[in-house]
Design a protein around this motif. Structure first.
Motif, mmCIF file in Angstrom:
data_model
loop_
_atom_site.group_PDB
_atom_site.id
_atom_site.type_symbol
_atom_site.label_atom_id
_atom_site.label_comp_id
_atom_site.label_asym_id
_atom_site.label_seq_id
_atom_site.Cartn_x
_atom_site.Cartn_y
_atom_site.Cartn_z
ATOM 1 N N LEU A 90 0.710 -1.177 -0.094
ATOM 2 C CA LEU A 90 -0.277 0.017 -0.036
ATOM 3 C C LEU A 90 0.845 1.159 -0.043
ATOM 4 N N ALA A 91 1.890 1.088 0.814
ATOM 5 C CA ALA A 91 2.664 2.293 0.734
ATOM 6 C C ALA A 91 3.354 2.654 -0.420
ATOM 7 N N ASN A 92 3.747 1.608 -1.128
ATOM 8 C CA ASN A 92 4.290 1.867 -2.333
ATOM 9 C C ASN A 92 3.345 2.416 -3.236
ATOM 10 N N ARG A 93 2.117 1.708 -3.357
ATOM 11 C CA ARG A 93 1.120 2.278 -4.274
ATOM 12 C C ARG A 93 0.902 3.550 -3.868
ATOM 13 N N HIS A 143 9.303 2.151 -2.134
ATOM 14 C CA HIS A 143 9.559 2.914 -3.360
ATOM 15 C C HIS A 143 8.439 2.833 -4.388
ATOM 16 N N TRP A 144 8.372 3.805 -5.126
ATOM 17 C CA TRP A 144 7.270 3.949 -6.163
ATOM 18 C C TRP A 144 7.158 2.903 -7.015
ATOM 19 N N SER A 145 8.493 2.428 -7.518
ATOM 20 C CA SER A 145 8.620 1.379 -8.640
ATOM 21 C C SER A 145 7.825 0.126 -8.245
ATOM 22 N N PHE A 146 7.850 -0.275 -6.837
ATOM 23 C CA PHE A 146 7.601 -1.361 -6.528
ATOM 24 C C PHE A 146 5.937 -1.500 -6.473
#
Lengths: 439, 512
Positions: free
Chosen positions: A15-18, B66-69
């Protein structure tokens, strides 16, 4: 070997990545959301949305070879009939270097990709530059009213709601289950002991009875007559009354002078109104009425996407609206809203009738009537007001549930909407009718 | 199979007891018959959604944010929901204990397959292959990832998401240029990393950066070659580990930025052996599960139905379409690895004269598992192919070599599966698996201290294969951001030293 069940571990580890991804892609997503809202229907706006965003800006670059040029040796399987020295014609290259599935500009084979935004994420972005919470101050009163309705039992509650029947039933079944001695048993035993003690006969039985009596008395003390566990309260739920419903009339002039651009502006305005109303009311109905020289209730597709020609007689729309109200939406049960979009044309002979209808029939029953005059994108207003504008200006002067604004480009829609719906009642004197909202 | 009491399980449903029974039976064969030596096993049951989570963050159970994940997750999820892609049946982590994930949605037959494949096949490979032994620290990795995750989270708190993201973006772009390719003196111990990070910081506080002391004596004039050599020696140039160089010497980075680069570098290093042994590792796991389930079936412990289900998924994993098939997308590492290992087994047990001639040291030795264990331990994909790919298998797969020059309208068939072609095909195939050959050779060669502190990189071009221009500029921008000054890249033809292309002076765009 260890085997561990991780299924109950918190989900949504990504979720945090999203969120980071959404933040990163925000600019693209905002654009995609705005585009999407142009094509979807008004009632759908409340749902989540599958959004396609270009991979642009979400690239993860790395040093890699360009894939063409140079000399390479490859080993491949499945030779059928080649022998050493054979020459194979190269497959046709399509227009320079981009061919095959890797046609995207970053050469990574990354095309646009679609992902689903949740409803909240979607609305968040859709309403990004709109301050919805402040929109309505007093004007739209919270008309939610509720009545308490029985809804089973609960283990907590106020003493006033104690349900004695249910409590005693629980107590009884518990006492039976735990075999609590009945008061009568104890009394009988006591009588017998008393009798034996007085008579002095059979001391053995007497002491046995005394032990038995002590045991039962202790048990009766351990198992209370009413235990807190037995207690039940009646539970009430607040069920909203059906007055919390609203109907929204969308009125539009669809004569030839209304361009796609104008309809698009109107649609966006209607969408906002719909969104806004659904947040205030449990149930919102939408009625689409279009008119040329005659008016009809239609479905959304027809409303926005069909082309009609004919003269423009605005009063027909108001008459149609009045008819629908009388037929289906009694003002005592419904909160009635109306938004009208038009380019301002009207047959001049109709103006007086329109003004009369508005003033005497429509405004008295509607909560709020908003008139949006939509204009062409690149043309500024001519110096003079349109027929309809002048008519409405006159007719609405006295009413405090009437407002009118002009919109030329998309970016004006939110400000105009906010302007219309955040204005407090009572300061109608301060209304600057006809003022165009800033871009 | 009239007696069903021997069966490990019946039906598709699994439960913990059945998993344990299957595991024990598998272990007996893996350790007793195949002689596998593994790290202790830990099997974790997760849901499909958690599986998606896990492999969007490169398969690690702990990963920084990280956003790429998130992007990979969004993509994988969409594909999965649309049914365009199935989920991997398993993820296995090179750690001790070795963690294998199994999905709750799998049938018991699939769980059996996955345990044999991951918990024994991959596990044995991780525990024994020399590259993994040399480069990775299975015992320390999870602790290190925990440290990395919390360190980066702390940085985000202190310096803001955006600042951390900029460093991570740049470091990710250079990830494949963040490994030491040659062995070091000591085995890595990631447990000490955190402690050493603190020591390093303390040390650096006392020292000042030596780099900028080398002010040229003759400012405009040319430096003589001796001075130049001295300067390069001092900076440790040339350096192909770009991340390492930047971490140590980039003048403008703050300590926490260096630490983040270091974290990315460590993770990259950790995955480096996986890149080089993909085919062998998958081959080893596939061969292991295949051997084990067949033995279980022979012993009457697997029903015919379960066996069929397993074989169905086995065959789809090792399916290798021909080059002219629409489904062809390169050589399937599972297929090639499995075929080679089966072939080795065949040669140990029933060699032909040809096999004896080609592989005198093991053909017919009657010890297939011992031979394979040796191969698994000592080789990586490239050298494994070079050593073990037999003519028989080349014929079976009908491998052939194509020579392609960009300015010729034709491709040439350079060698096919015949007497003359075997060695040629084998050599070329091995080269296709050589990481050193696959990745562009890019090195930092100099820092222009006399001028404007520009960083100079060379790409040594092999066989005329140049870099993708748009991508390269983006990466150079990242390097420049980390370095703090301009960056120049020259593409130089190997051997002739002719400069083919210059990327001139990409300047940093943002203060990091």
């Amino acid at each position: 070997m260890n085997i561990i069940d991780r299924r109950l571990n918190p989900k949504g580890k990504s979720l945090a990545n999203r969120q980071r991804f959404l933040r990163r892609a925000r600019a693209q997503i905002v654009k995609a959301v705005r585009d999407a809202s142009g094509t979807r229907s008004i009632q759908d706006i409340n749902n989540g949305e599958k959004i396609s965003i270009p991979a642009d800006g979400l690239r993860e670059p790395s040093f890699r070879r360009s894939g063409d040029g140079g000399v390479r040796d490859v080993v491949v399987p499945g030779n059928k009939d080649f022998v050493e020295g054979d020459r194979i014609k190269k497959p046709e290259q399509q227009s320079g270097d981009d061919g095959g599935s890797e046609g995207s500009p970053d050469g990574e084979g990354e095309d646009d990709f679609a992902f689903v935004l949740s409803r909240d994420e979607f609305l968040d972005i859709f309403l990004d530059d709109l301050e919805l919470p402040d929109l309505v101050k007093k004007k739209l009163k919270q008309t939610e009213s509720t009545t308490p309705t029985r809804a089973g039992y609960s283990v907590t509650g106020s003493p006033a709601n104690l349900n004695i029947v249910r409590t005693m039933r629980n107590s009884l079944s518990r006492r039976i289950a735990l075999n609590r001695p009945k008061p009568k048993e104890l009394r009988d035993l006591e009588d017998e002991i008393k009798a034996l003690a007085e008579s002095g006969e059979d001391p053995e039985r007497l002491s046995l009875l005394r032990v038995e009596f002590d045991r039962l008395a202790a048990k009766a003390r351990r198992i209370p007559y009413i235990d807190p566990l037995d207690v039940r309260y009646s539970r009430f739920e607040h069920v909203p009354k059906p007055v919390t419903q609203a109907v929204m009339f969308c009125l539009m002039d669809v004569s030839g002078s209304m361009t796609e651009h104008m309809k698009d502006l109107a649609k966006r305005f209607f969408m906002l109104l719909y969104l806004f109303l659904t947040r205030r009311y449990r149930h919102v109905d939408v009625v689409f009425i279009r008119h040329t020289h005659e008016a009809a209730e239609v479905d959304e597709d027809t409303f926005f996407y069909s082309t009609e020609t004919g003269g423009t007689v605005v009063s027909t729309a108001l008459e149609e609206m009045d008819r629908v109200i009388k037929e289906r939406f009694p003002p005592s049960d419904w909160n009635i809203y109306c938004a009208q979009a038009s380019d301002g044309d009207n047959t001049s002979s109709d103006n007086a009738k329109t003004a009369g209808l508005l003033e005497e029939v429509i405004l008295p029953v509607t909560q709020y009537f908003a008139y949006i005059e939509v204009g062409a994108e690149y043309k500024d207003w001519l110096g003079r007001d349109s027929d309809l504008w002048r008519t409405y200006k006159e007719a609405g002067r006295a009413a405090d549930n009437f407002a009118m604004r002009r919109v030329r480009v998309r970016s004006q829609i939110f400000p105009v909407f906010r302007d219309l719906f955040s204005r407090e009642r009572g300061d109608s004197a301060a209304w600057r009718l006809g003022e165009e909202a800033g871009p | 199979m009239s007696d069903t009491s021997d069966l490990l399980f019946t039906g598709a449903d699994w439960d913990f007891e059945k998993v344990q029974r299957a595991y024990d039976a598998i272990e007996q064969i893996a350790k007793g018959e195949m002689g596998l030596v593994t790290y202790p096993n830990q099997i974790e049951v997760i849901t499909a959604e958690q599986m998606l989570d896990a492999y969007s963050s490169i398969g690690m159970p702990l990963m920084y944010k990280h956003w790429s994940f998130g992007k990979h997750f969004a993509r994988d999820e969409t594909l999965y929901r649309k049914g365009m892609r199935g989920l991997a049946y398993e993820i296995v982590i090179n750690s001790s204990p070795c963690i294998s994930y199994i999905m709750e949605e799998n049938s018991m037959a699939m769980q059996t397959l996955v345990i044999a494949h991951a918990a024994f096949g991959h596990n044995h490979f991780f525990a024994n292959n020399s590259l993994f032994r040399q480069w990775t620290d299975a015992r320390g990795i999870l602790d290190y990832m925990e440290f990395a995750k919390s360190y980066i989270a702390k940085c985000e708190e202190r310096h803001g998401h955006a600042a951390v993201e900029r460093v991570l973006d740049a470091a990710h772009a250079l990830m494949s240029h963040g490994v030491h390719k040659y062995p070091r003196k000591r085995t890595p111990d990631l447990r000490d990393e955190e402690k050493r990070a603190a020591e390093r910081r303390a040390y650096q506080e006392q020292m000042f950066n030596d780099l900028w002391r080398t002010v040229p004596k003759k400012a405009a004039a040319k430096m003589d070659s001796q001075e130049l050599a001295e300067r390069k020696r001092r900076l440790g140039l040339p350096e192909e580990n770009i991340l390492y160089f930047l971490e140590k010497l980039a003048p403008k980075l703050a300590d926490w930025q260096r630490e983040i680069i270091r974290i990315v570098r460590k993770i990259s290093q950790y995955f480096y052996p996986q890149k080089q042994t993909k085919m062998m590792n998958e081959g080893c796991a596939t061969f292991t599960h295949y051997t084990i389930v067949n033995r279980l079936h022979e012993m009457g412990k697997l029903s015919d139905g379960a066996m069929l289900e397993i074989l169905h998924s086995h065959t789809s994993v090792v399916f290798q379409p021909d080059f002219d098939d629409r489904r062809y997308s390169g050589i399937n590492p599972y297929a090639l690895g499995f075929a080679m290992m089966n072939d080795i087994k065949r040669m140990c047990e029933a060699p032909t004269d040809e096999d004896r001639a080609w592989f005198p040291h093991f053909a017919g030795n009657g010890d297939p598992y011992g031979t394979l264990r040796e191969a698994w331990a000592d080789y990586r994909d490239e050298s494994f192919i070079l050593q073990y790919l037999s003519p028989a298998l080349i014929r079976k797969l009908r491998l052939f070599k194509i020579h392609d020059e960009s300015d010729s309208p034709h491709m040439n068939v350079a060698a096919i599966h015949n007497e003359r072609g075997y060695r040629e095909v084998r050599k070329a195939l091995a080269r296709n698996y050589d990481i050193a050959h696959l990745e562009p050779d890019i090195q930092i060669v100099d820092v222009d201290l006399a001028g404007d502190r520009r960083l100079i990189l060379h790409h040594f071009v092999e066989s005329g294969q140049m870099l993708d221009e748009a991508e390269t500029i983006r990466v150079l921008r990242h390097i420049a951001n980390l370095w703090g000054y301009e960056v120049r890249l020259l593409e130089i033809e190997s051997g002739t030293d002719v400069v083919l292309k210059t990327y001139d002076d990409v300047a940093p765009v943002a203060e990091l």
